[in-house]
Design a protein around this motif. Structure first.
Motif, PDB file in Angstrom:
ATOM      1  N   ASN A  15      42.513  46.385  33.438  1.00  0.00           N
ATOM      2  CA  ASN A  15      43.620  46.235  34.384  1.00  0.00           C
ATOM      3  C   ASN A  15      43.687  44.827  34.952  1.00  0.00           C
ATOM      4  O   ASN A  15      44.770  44.288  35.185  1.00  0.00           O
ATOM      5  N   ARG A  16      42.534  44.209  35.188  1.00  0.00           N
ATOM      6  CA  ARG A  16      42.530  42.815  35.635  1.00  0.00           C
ATOM      7  C   ARG A  16      43.082  41.903  34.542  1.00  0.00           C
ATOM      8  O   ARG A  16      43.774  40.916  34.818  1.00  0.00           O
ATOM      9  N   HIS A  17      42.781  42.241  33.286  1.00  0.00           N
ATOM     10  CA  HIS A  17      43.315  41.496  32.149  1.00  0.00           C
ATOM     11  C   HIS A  17      44.838  41.608  32.112  1.00  0.00           C
ATOM     12  O   HIS A  17      45.541  40.609  31.891  1.00  0.00           O
ATOM     13  N   LEU A  18      45.359  42.809  32.347  1.00  0.00           N
ATOM     14  CA  LEU A  18      46.798  42.990  32.433  1.00  0.00           C
ATOM     15  C   LEU A  18      47.393  42.116  33.535  1.00  0.00           C
ATOM     16  O   LEU A  18      48.420  41.448  33.341  1.00  0.00           O
ATOM     17  N   ALA A  19      46.741  42.125  34.693  1.00  0.00           N
ATOM     18  CA  ALA A  19      47.244  41.345  35.827  1.00  0.00           C
ATOM     19  C   ALA A  19      47.267  39.858  35.508  1.00  0.00           C
ATOM     20  O   ALA A  19      48.226  39.146  35.850  1.00  0.00           O
ATOM     21  N   ALA A  20      46.218  39.375  34.858  1.00  0.00           N
ATOM     22  CA  ALA A  20      46.144  37.953  34.540  1.00  0.00           C
ATOM     23  C   ALA A  20      47.257  37.515  33.603  1.00  0.00           C
ATOM     24  O   ALA A  20      47.615  36.326  33.550  1.00  0.00           O
ATOM     25  N   HIS A  21      47.833  38.454  32.862  1.00  0.00           N
ATOM     26  CA  HIS A  21      48.903  38.140  31.920  1.00  0.00           C
ATOM     27  C   HIS A  21      50.269  38.625  32.416  1.00  0.00           C
ATOM     28  O   HIS A  21      51.227  38.702  31.633  1.00  0.00           O
ATOM     29  N   GLY A  22      50.344  38.982  33.698  1.00  0.00           N
ATOM     30  CA  GLY A  22      51.635  39.301  34.292  1.00  0.00           C
ATOM     31  C   GLY A  22      52.158  40.691  34.039  1.00  0.00           C
ATOM     32  O   GLY A  22      53.367  40.928  34.165  1.00  0.00           O
ATOM     33  N   TRP A  23      51.268  41.655  33.752  1.00  0.00           N
ATOM     34  CA  TRP A  23      51.725  43.007  33.446  1.00  0.00           C
ATOM     35  C   TRP A  23      51.412  43.997  34.567  1.00  0.00           C
ATOM     36  O   TRP A  23      51.265  45.195  34.326  1.00  0.00           O
ATOM     37  N   THR A  24      51.295  43.533  35.785  1.00  0.00           N
ATOM     38  CA  THR A  24      51.202  44.425  36.941  1.00  0.00           C
ATOM     39  C   THR A  24      52.321  44.061  37.919  1.00  0.00           C
ATOM     40  O   THR A  24      52.942  43.003  37.803  1.00  0.00           O
ATOM     41  N   ALA A  25      52.570  44.959  38.869  1.00  0.00           N
ATOM     42  CA  ALA A  25      53.600  44.736  39.890  1.00  0.00           C
ATOM     43  C   ALA A  25      54.944  44.384  39.258  1.00  0.00           C
ATOM     44  O   ALA A  25      55.667  43.515  39.737  1.00  0.00           O
ATOM     45  N   LEU A  26      55.294  45.079  38.193  1.00  0.00           N
ATOM     46  CA  LEU A  26      56.496  44.729  37.425  1.00  0.00           C
ATOM     47  C   LEU A  26      57.774  44.853  38.243  1.00  0.00           C
ATOM     48  O   LEU A  26      58.699  44.045  38.088  1.00  0.00           O
ATOM     49  N   GLY A  27      57.855  45.864  39.103  1.00  0.00           N
ATOM     50  CA  GLY A  27      59.068  46.084  39.866  1.00  0.00           C
ATOM     51  C   GLY A  27      59.077  45.437  41.235  1.00  0.00           C
ATOM     52  O   GLY A  27      60.098  45.465  41.933  1.00  0.00           O
ATOM     53  N   TRP A  28      57.943  44.864  41.658  1.00  0.00           N
ATOM     54  CA  TRP A  28      57.925  44.199  42.953  1.00  0.00           C
ATOM     55  C   TRP A  28      58.863  42.995  42.932  1.00  0.00           C
ATOM     56  O   TRP A  28      59.015  42.319  41.897  1.00  0.00           O
ATOM     57  N   PRO A  29      59.468  42.653  44.066  1.00  0.00           N
ATOM     58  CA  PRO A  29      60.276  41.435  44.131  1.00  0.00           C
ATOM     59  C   PRO A  29      59.424  40.196  43.831  1.00  0.00           C
ATOM     60  O   PRO A  29      58.227  40.160  44.149  1.00  0.00           O
ATOM     61  N   GLU A  30      60.030  39.205  43.252  1.00  0.00           N
ATOM     62  CA  GLU A  30      59.290  38.003  42.881  1.00  0.00           C
ATOM     63  C   GLU A  30      58.692  37.309  44.095  1.00  0.00           C
ATOM     64  O   GLU A  30      57.602  36.723  44.014  1.00  0.00           O
ATOM     65  N   GLU A  31      59.372  37.389  45.244  1.00  0.00           N
ATOM     66  CA  GLU A  31      58.842  36.715  46.439  1.00  0.00           C
ATOM     67  C   GLU A  31      57.559  37.360  46.945  1.00  0.00           C
ATOM     68  O   GLU A  31      56.848  36.785  47.774  1.00  0.00           O
ATOM     69  N   HIS A  32      57.251  38.554  46.449  1.00  0.00           N
ATOM     70  CA  HIS A  32      56.004  39.218  46.828  1.00  0.00           C
ATOM     71  C   HIS A  32      55.000  39.231  45.676  1.00  0.00           C
ATOM     72  O   HIS A  32      54.041  40.017  45.685  1.00  0.00           O
ATOM     73  N   GLY A  33      55.222  38.374  44.692  1.00  0.00           N
ATOM     74  CA  GLY A  33      54.268  38.246  43.600  1.00  0.00           C
ATOM     75  C   GLY A  33      54.558  39.112  42.401  1.00  0.00           C
ATOM     76  O   GLY A  33      53.800  39.099  41.428  1.00  0.00           O
ATOM     77  N   GLY A  34      55.637  39.889  42.434  1.00  0.00           N
ATOM     78  CA  GLY A  34      55.969  40.739  41.308  1.00  0.00           C
ATOM     79  C   GLY A  34      56.845  40.034  40.295  1.00  0.00           C
ATOM     80  O   GLY A  34      57.143  38.840  40.423  1.00  0.00           O
TER      81      GLY A  34
END
Length: 407
Positions: free
Chosen positions: A51-70
């Motif tokens: 899951n950390r690997h997914l996060a490092a490549h931008g595959w978490t928080a997909l629906g969050w607004p960009e201003e909140h890191g998504g």
């Protein structure tokens, strides 16, 4: 609702599929199919790293607004990701409660300081979260919670017990609904608190976590006891005493796009039962064949309903709490999955009554269909029991009189 994929969406699907194919290889490839309900004990630490690997490549928080890191992806692109993730048989995530429940809740109700403190760590899968709602005397009746919290200087002091707390034994934090106004009752006087379960890798003072052993062999649910446990005074989401609205807002996020990935997993499970029926000849029984066909048709209908419901929520025409879509979806998939487990045992026949010996004396190993049958019995209880969902539909959607207490 137009389900035709645009060229942009088709390209996104190809991107997701290619990335998963490239990355679910080697050490990560060994994690395929691991985890999920009833199997959360499988390779948890390794899945956390994935899951950390997914996060490092931008595959978490997909629906969050960009201003909140998504990534601010569209509803349909989020659906595409979760469907492709399930089709790839990728390992179950370890961050569902943080990413899909608490994260959106903090974006909607949290202070800027709370958002800055927690959202980056949730997105990076550096901190894991548990949900402190159910209690021994409350169950799905959230307004009946008795856990109490009082302010002592710059901290909340929490006393009480939560139960069926998923993954608390491996979580760092817990969002807790507690009664903070003396003499209050039902949904009045509740607060939504963010409480540490661990500090510096050790259990937080005043917190005791007891895993509950399941028939399936895992222990993903827990009892959590708070005895003078503490959290900072500013870690209350929303106004103190008005946590009911925050808690209901969180439940509105509970049955979002990630649940559509469930239907892909259910399809794989159904295909496995059909394959077993072909192998042992039970497919020749007209009754078995009819039940399997009905499950296939119903699953297709459930997926279509889920897509339509999400589109309505996205368009503001329905709400997960008030419009009933979430309750209907929960009722539909939970009852369907329970029936699949029952059919799986009928297909297995006498073989389904036998377990394999495990390496530890006195233990046993279950095959996939035995585990499916046993754990799916809980589907109609956890995440809001069938009875609660039916009451929501009757009272809030249809406007029927409330059920008399004690009836």
């Amino acid at each position: 609702m137009d389900l035709t994929e645009s060229a942009e969406d088709a390209a996104f699907r190809a991107e997701v599929r290619a990335w998963l194919e490239d990355n679910l290889a080697g050490e990560w490839g060994a994690l395929r199919g691991l985890g999920g309900p009833g199997r959360e004990h499988e390779a948890h630490d390794e899945r956390h790293e994935w899951n950390r690997h997914l996060a490092a490549h931008g595959w978490t928080a997909l629906g969050w607004p960009e201003e909140h890191g998504g990534r601010g992806l569209s509803l349909w692109q989020q659906v595409i990701f979760h469907e492709e993730y399930a089709r790839a048989d990728a390992p179950a995530g370890v961050n569902h409660l943080g990413e899909t429940l608490l994260g959106p809740t903090l974006i909607a109700f949290g202070t800027p300081e709370q958002q800055q403190r927690f959202l980056p760590r949730i997105r990076a899968v550096d901190e894991l979260w548990a949900q402190g709602y159910s209690e021994p005397g409350a169950g799905s009746d959230l307004a009946a919670v008795q856990t109490k919290a009082r302010l002592d200087g710059g901290q909340w002091v929490i006393d009480g017990q939560k139960v069926w707390t998923s993954m608390a034994h491996v979580s760092d934090w817990c969002f807790v609904v507690a009664r903070t106004e003396t003499g209050s009752s039902r949904h009045h006087g509740l607060s939504f608190l963010l409480v540490p379960l661990r500090q510096n890798g050790e259990p937080a003072p005043g917190v005791e976590i007891r895993p509950i052993e399941q028939l399936t062999g895992g222990s993903e649910f827990n009892e959590v006891f708070f005895t003078g446990a503490r959290t900072a005074a500013d870690l209350v989401v929303g106004e103190p005493g008005r946590g009911w609205g925050v808690a209901m807002g969180l439940l509105g996020f509970e049955r979002g796009v990630s649940t559509l990935g469930q239907t892909v997993g259910f399809t794989r499970e159904l295909d496995g039962v059909v394959a077993r029926a072909r192998e042992n000849g039970s497919i020749d029984d007209p009754l078995v064949r009819d039940r399997l066909a009905a499950l296939k048709v119903e699953l297709s209908a459930i997926r279509s309903f889920a897509l339509r419901s999400l589109a309505l929520v996205e368009g503001g025409q329905d709400s997960a709490a008030g419009g009933g879509a979430g309750s209907i979806f929960k009722l539909a998939w939970a009852r369907w999955h329970r029936r699949l487990g029952e059919v799986a045992m009928d297909v297995a026949g006498a073989e389904g009554l036998l377990t394999r010996s495990a390496s530890t004396p006195g233990d046993y190993d279950l095959d996939e269909h035995q585990r499916l049958f046993l754990f799916s019995r809980a589907d109609t209880i956890y995440g809001g029991s069938d009875e609660i969902q039916l009451n929501i539909l009757a009272e809030r959607v249809l406007g029927l009189p409330r059920e008399p207490k004690g009836a």
